[in-house]
Design a protein around this motif. Sequence first.
Motif, PDB file in Angstrom:
ATOM      1  N   GLY A  35      48.313  41.063  40.798  1.00 37.69           N
ATOM      2  CA  GLY A  35      47.623  41.925  39.838  1.00 37.69           C
ATOM      3  C   GLY A  35      47.016  41.193  38.673  1.00 37.69           C
ATOM      4  N   GLY A  36      46.984  39.866  38.743  1.00 38.10           N
ATOM      5  CA  GLY A  36      46.415  39.086  37.649  1.00 38.10           C
ATOM      6  C   GLY A  36      45.026  38.587  37.997  1.00 38.10           C
ATOM      7  N   ARG A  37      44.477  37.777  37.104  1.00 37.50           N
ATOM      8  CA  ARG A  37      43.163  37.207  37.381  1.00 37.50           C
ATOM      9  C   ARG A  37      42.935  35.972  36.530  1.00 37.50           C
ATOM     10  NH1 ARG A  37      39.056  39.577  33.693  1.00 37.50           N
ATOM     11  NH2 ARG A  37      40.203  40.863  32.245  1.00 37.50           N
ATOM     12  N   PHE A  38      41.956  35.186  36.977  1.00 38.90           N
ATOM     13  CA  PHE A  38      41.500  34.023  36.211  1.00 38.90           C
ATOM     14  C   PHE A  38      40.192  34.394  35.521  1.00 38.90           C
ATOM     15  CE2 PHE A  38      38.756  30.355  35.724  1.00 38.90           C
ATOM     16  CZ  PHE A  38      39.593  29.462  35.081  1.00 38.90           C
ATOM     17  N   CYS A  39      40.031  34.001  34.269  1.00 38.95           N
ATOM     18  CA  CYS A  39      38.770  34.216  33.546  1.00 38.95           C
ATOM     19  C   CYS A  39      38.274  32.873  33.042  1.00 38.95           C
ATOM     20  CB  CYS A  39      38.979  35.108  32.325  1.00 38.95           C
ATOM     21  SG  CYS A  39      39.200  36.828  32.705  1.00 38.95           S
ATOM     22  N   VAL A  40      37.001  32.624  33.222  1.00 36.94           N
ATOM     23  CA  VAL A  40      36.412  31.443  32.610  1.00 36.94           C
ATOM     24  C   VAL A  40      35.812  31.863  31.270  1.00 36.94           C
ATOM     25  CG1 VAL A  40      34.241  31.738  33.891  1.00 36.94           C
ATOM     26  CG2 VAL A  40      34.801  29.530  32.880  1.00 36.94           C
ATOM     27  N   GLY A  41      36.137  31.105  30.238  1.00 40.23           N
ATOM     28  CA  GLY A  41      35.597  31.447  28.925  1.00 40.23           C
ATOM     29  C   GLY A  41      36.324  30.719  27.816  1.00 40.23           C
ATOM     30  N   ASP A  42      35.801  30.927  26.621  1.00 43.88           N
ATOM     31  CA  ASP A  42      36.331  30.301  25.411  1.00 43.88           C
ATOM     32  C   ASP A  42      37.319  31.267  24.754  1.00 43.88           C
ATOM     33  OD1 ASP A  42      36.781  29.220  22.890  1.00 43.88           O
ATOM     34  OD2 ASP A  42      34.719  28.480  22.715  1.00 43.88           O
ATOM     35  N   ALA A  43      38.537  30.813  24.572  1.00 47.13           N
ATOM     36  CA  ALA A  43      39.564  31.682  23.987  1.00 47.13           C
ATOM     37  C   ALA A  43      39.156  32.188  22.604  1.00 47.13           C
ATOM     38  CB  ALA A  43      40.887  30.933  23.911  1.00 47.13           C
TER      39      ALA A  43
END
Length: 211
Positions: A94-102
């Motif tokens: 149920g999770g996911r990976f996100c690309v981006g700047d925290a």
Amino acid sequence: MEEDNQGGRRAAEWAESYRTGDTPWDLGAPHPELSRRLQGDALAPPQAGARALVPGAGRGHDALALARRGWAVVALDLVGSLGDELGASLAQSGGRFCVGDAMDFDDGPFDLIWDHTFFCAINPSDRAAWGARAGDLLQPGGMYAALVFPFGKPIAEGGPPHGMDSAALRQALGARFEAEEDCSAQRKVRSRRWEERWFLARRLPFQLPTS
Ligand SMILES: C[S@@+](CC[C@H](N)C(=O)[O-])C[C@H]1O[C@@H](n2cnc3c(N)ncnc32)[C@H](O)[C@@H]1O
């Protein structure tokens, strides 16, 4: 490590480290102190579907450990290629990976932020902005848990990893948080040159007076 003129690393430089395998921070497994704490109840999800954010997740060993414990994990990193494998693994729970700047991330609220060599990876001049962002991303009662490293490294030595301590985290998180734990890690990574500590602060439903 190569830096910009303010002590921060660009996304392309992090990506190059992963591409060439120059990743001395990568333990190949969850941090042992996180694993120890996940065996107990203190870091258990407070309810089904509780959300955890792992900024600067890297290859995601910690993110996957949190997911196995029942957290709905968002693993966030500047380097998109890290999501190729990690995204599929997290999706199973149920999770996911996100690309981006925290610094710009805005997909809260979360019940937990887990910080392992993220705070020391960012430019020290960005710490206050990250602390404010963390306060916005966590809901009241949510936890900011961190493996404090490299503790004792003089900030003047530069980085990353930039020297950090619990006081720097407290200062960045500010009056919306109350620190609950600040102690030496019981399970440390022996090969690391600098000391490791455990820190946990809770997001308050109000702002503490600052004086
Ligand atoms: C020292 S590594 C730690 C990785 C992971 N936490 C671990 O312990 O293996 C720092 C990570 O933070 C990521 N990172 C650095 N600045 C970031 C930012 N502003 N937003 C998101 N990720 C960032 C880098 O790409 C890198 O994967």
